[in-house]
Write a protein that holds these residues in place. Sequence first.
Motif, PDB file in Angstrom:
ATOM      1  N   GLU A  35       0.832  -1.197   0.000  1.00 12.88           N
ATOM      2  CA  GLU A  35       0.000   0.000   0.000  1.00 12.88           C
ATOM      3  C   GLU A  35       0.875   1.260   0.000  1.00 12.88           C
ATOM      4  O   GLU A  35       1.023   1.939   1.011  1.00 12.88           O
ATOM      5  N   PRO A  36       1.479   1.540  -1.160  1.00 13.15           N
ATOM      6  CA  PRO A  36       2.423   2.665  -1.180  1.00 13.15           C
ATOM      7  C   PRO A  36       1.724   4.019  -1.050  1.00 13.15           C
ATOM      8  O   PRO A  36       0.601   4.182  -1.530  1.00 13.15           O
ATOM      9  N   LYS A  37       2.449   4.930  -0.400  1.00 11.18           N
ATOM     10  CA  LYS A  37       1.911   6.281  -0.234  1.00 11.18           C
ATOM     11  C   LYS A  37       3.073   7.262  -0.425  1.00 11.18           C
ATOM     12  O   LYS A  37       4.120   7.106   0.225  1.00 11.18           O
ATOM     13  N   LEU A  38       2.873   8.231  -1.310  1.00 12.57           N
ATOM     14  CA  LEU A  38       3.938   9.201  -1.555  1.00 12.57           C
ATOM     15  C   LEU A  38       4.041  10.171  -0.378  1.00 12.57           C
ATOM     16  O   LEU A  38       3.043  10.786  -0.001  1.00 12.57           O
ATOM     17  N   LEU A  61       1.193   8.381  -8.462  1.00  9.54           N
ATOM     18  CA  LEU A  61       2.554   8.743  -8.022  1.00  9.54           C
ATOM     19  C   LEU A  61       3.104   7.692  -7.058  1.00  9.54           C
ATOM     20  O   LEU A  61       4.280   7.326  -7.131  1.00  9.54           O
ATOM     21  N   ALA A  62       2.232   7.218  -6.176  1.00  5.19           N
ATOM     22  CA  ALA A  62       2.681   6.200  -5.217  1.00  5.19           C
ATOM     23  C   ALA A  62       3.090   4.920  -5.944  1.00  5.19           C
ATOM     24  O   ALA A  62       4.082   4.278  -5.595  1.00  5.19           O
ATOM     25  N   SER A  63       2.340   4.573  -6.990  1.00  3.82           N
ATOM     26  CA  SER A  63       2.690   3.385  -7.782  1.00  3.82           C
ATOM     27  C   SER A  63       4.026   3.564  -8.480  1.00  3.82           C
ATOM     28  O   SER A  63       4.846   2.654  -8.538  1.00  3.82           O
ATOM     29  N   PHE A  65       6.586   5.630  -7.667  1.00  5.17           N
ATOM     30  CA  PHE A  65       7.777   5.725  -6.803  1.00  5.17           C
ATOM     31  C   PHE A  65       7.946   4.541  -5.847  1.00  5.17           C
ATOM     32  O   PHE A  65       8.872   4.514  -5.042  1.00  5.17           O
ATOM     33  N   SER A  66       7.049   3.569  -5.958  1.00  6.68           N
ATOM     34  CA  SER A  66       7.264   2.330  -5.200  1.00  6.68           C
ATOM     35  C   SER A  66       7.781   1.240  -6.120  1.00  6.68           C
ATOM     36  O   SER A  66       8.189   0.184  -5.674  1.00  6.68           O
ATOM     37  N   GLY A  67       7.713   1.509  -7.426  1.00  7.45           N
ATOM     38  CA  GLY A  67       8.100   0.480  -8.388  1.00  7.45           C
ATOM     39  C   GLY A  67       6.971  -0.499  -8.667  1.00  7.45           C
ATOM     40  O   GLY A  67       7.169  -1.481  -9.379  1.00  7.45           O
ATOM     41  N   ASN A  68       5.795  -0.234  -8.126  1.00  7.93           N
ATOM     42  CA  ASN A  68       4.657  -1.116  -8.443  1.00  7.93           C
ATOM     43  C   ASN A  68       4.325  -1.020  -9.927  1.00  7.93           C
ATOM     44  O   ASN A  68       3.858  -1.967 -10.533  1.00  7.93           O
ATOM     45  N   GLU A  69       4.554   0.152 -10.486  1.00  8.70           N
ATOM     46  CA  GLU A  69       4.342   0.353 -11.916  1.00  8.70           C
ATOM     47  C   GLU A  69       5.629   0.951 -12.484  1.00  8.70           C
ATOM     48  O   GLU A  69       6.068   1.997 -12.012  1.00  8.70           O
ATOM     49  N   LEU A  70       6.221   0.284 -13.445  1.00  7.89           N
ATOM     50  CA  LEU A  70       7.533   0.736 -13.921  1.00  7.89           C
ATOM     51  C   LEU A  70       7.415   1.609 -15.167  1.00  7.89           C
ATOM     52  O   LEU A  70       6.575   1.335 -16.027  1.00  7.89           O
ATOM     53  N   PRO A  71       8.254   2.628 -15.278  1.00 15.73           N
ATOM     54  CA  PRO A  71       8.197   3.465 -16.480  1.00 15.73           C
ATOM     55  C   PRO A  71       8.576   2.648 -17.727  1.00 15.73           C
ATOM     56  O   PRO A  71       9.401   1.746 -17.635  1.00 15.73           O
ATOM     57  N   LYS A  72       7.972   3.024 -18.811  1.00 15.49           N
ATOM     58  CA  LYS A  72       8.303   2.293 -20.050  1.00 15.49           C
ATOM     59  C   LYS A  72       9.785   2.575 -20.381  1.00 15.49           C
ATOM     60  O   LYS A  72      10.317   3.637 -20.057  1.00 15.49           O
ATOM     61  N   ASN A  73      10.418   1.610 -20.967  1.00 16.44           N
ATOM     62  CA  ASN A  73      11.848   1.688 -21.332  1.00 16.44           C
ATOM     63  C   ASN A  73      12.805   1.624 -20.150  1.00 16.44           C
ATOM     64  O   ASN A  73      13.996   1.820 -20.310  1.00 16.44           O
ATOM     65  N   ALA A 158      12.278  11.141  -4.385  1.00 15.84           N
ATOM     66  CA  ALA A 158      10.995  10.883  -3.706  1.00 15.84           C
ATOM     67  C   ALA A 158      11.174   9.841  -2.611  1.00 15.84           C
ATOM     68  O   ALA A 158      12.127   9.071  -2.631  1.00 15.84           O
ATOM     69  N   VAL A 159      10.248   9.876  -1.671  1.00 13.01           N
ATOM     70  CA  VAL A 159      10.157   8.797  -0.679  1.00 13.01           C
ATOM     71  C   VAL A 159       8.696   8.376  -0.593  1.00 13.01           C
ATOM     72  O   VAL A 159       7.806   9.224  -0.489  1.00 13.01           O
TER      73      VAL A 159
END
Length: 482
Positions: A35-38, A61-63, A65-73, A158-159
């Motif tokens: 349960e990420p929270k920025l 944003l929480a997804s 900066f937690s790596g739950n969702e990764l940027p493309k490339n 970010a944290v």
Amino acid sequence: MKNSIDNKIGWNFDNTYVGLSEKILTKIKPVTVKEPKLLILNKSLAENLGLNFSGINKDELASIFSGNELPKNSNCIAQAYAGHQFGHFTTLGDGRAVVLGEHITKENKRFDIQFKGSGRTPYSRNGDGRAALGPMLREYIISEAINSLGIPTTRSLAVVSTGEIVLRETPLRGAILTRVASSHIRVGTFQYVALTGDEKAFKSLLNYTVDRHYPEIKNSNNIALELLKIVIKKQCDLVTNWMRVGFIHGVMNTDNMAISGESIDYGPCAFMDNYDLNTVFSSIDRNGRYAYGNQPIITKWNLARFAETLLPYIDKNKDEAIKITTDTINEFDSIYEKKWNNMMKAKLGLIEKKDGDKKIILDLLNWMENNKADYTNTFLYLLEDDFKNNKIYEKEAFIKWYKKWRNRINNESLLLMKKSNPSLIPRNHIVENVLKMAEQNDLKPLNELLKLVKKPYEKHTNIDDYQKADKNSNKYQTFCGT
Ligand code: AMP
Ligand code: MG
């Protein structure tokens, strides 16, 4: 949806490190969290990187900066490295970090984007791969302070809190820090490849490092030696800067020394209050190996470990290689001495070269040590010519020194002093308090502190509380950043 968010943010990944020998990295994704929270996002750093997070909702944003969702490339890896930890050699690696890749800015600058606290990797040994909230926010504060002090450093973007508990001595809130670095290549990276005995892999790391950080030496006929010389200079600059502001890194193992010359890995680091060469805050540094006053000699020791890895590439003849390399490493002393002198002269506004300057510097430092004078504030008081009715500065020995110094400075001196002497550092007790409040979900004190440490050379009003050392400061202890 996902693609459009990535495009809006402006990620521009170009991942070259992943192309190096598979022996020195593992492709691995961050472990997802519950349960990420920025908690904090560094907008000015994002802007510098050409990244735009405005208008993106909290959950997204929480997804991110937690790596739950990764940027493309992105192309996530954990890096292998080795290192001398408190003098003992061991193999290591990113045990709780992954590099997402290299983001290229519009100015064509390349930065590693890394998650710290992102789960186990093949290099985790017995660790859980996770990080606690306090130490990640601590890295955020101190790295931002070091950057604002004009000292090369990795930055913090970010944290997030993870919504998971990490078990240390007590259960703590988990967190992930997004770290930005001009690279994560360390002395320990070279030590690791040297250990494998794979010459091809070593040469490709060497060439890669030169291309990435020091392309100006690319065509030299001895790039290993030239790289050593540049890194000596960079590390001399870095440690001189740490000495200038009273920063104690705390864990100067060779795996925590970046080839780029950036300060890296904020674990048990802290700023010194009263001037004392023996100051140690880290609870694990029982023999004071990484005490304030030892930092230059440890830098040299670490550089010698770096040089050892380069020996076969400096000269094919072993004896010749050892001779050249030893002479080069020994130049550290005179390079550092010169840089330290110039730094101290700037702190005291001593323009031009005059006989007796060294004595003025050493007399003050000795006096400070004997009288337990605060390092940051003594220089600030001199700059502002206001000793805040502090009785120790009314002592005869100080007044005698002060008169000599006053005769030596002029109007220009103040300009130089202003650039060299911070009006505040993140004081240990303030940092601890801010972290305690953040643990309880009150981020206001953290943000207030950040606002101040981001302007360390400005004159602030009504910040006495931030400028004072705690009366128990000499008992202060830091713990490894886990
Ligand atoms: P440091 O003292 O932070 O430089 O860490 C030393 C080594 O231990 C590095 O290789 C880290 O990746 C690893 N490490 C630190 N904490 C953990 C953890 N909680 N789990 C796994 N590895 C860790
Ligand atoms: Mg480390």
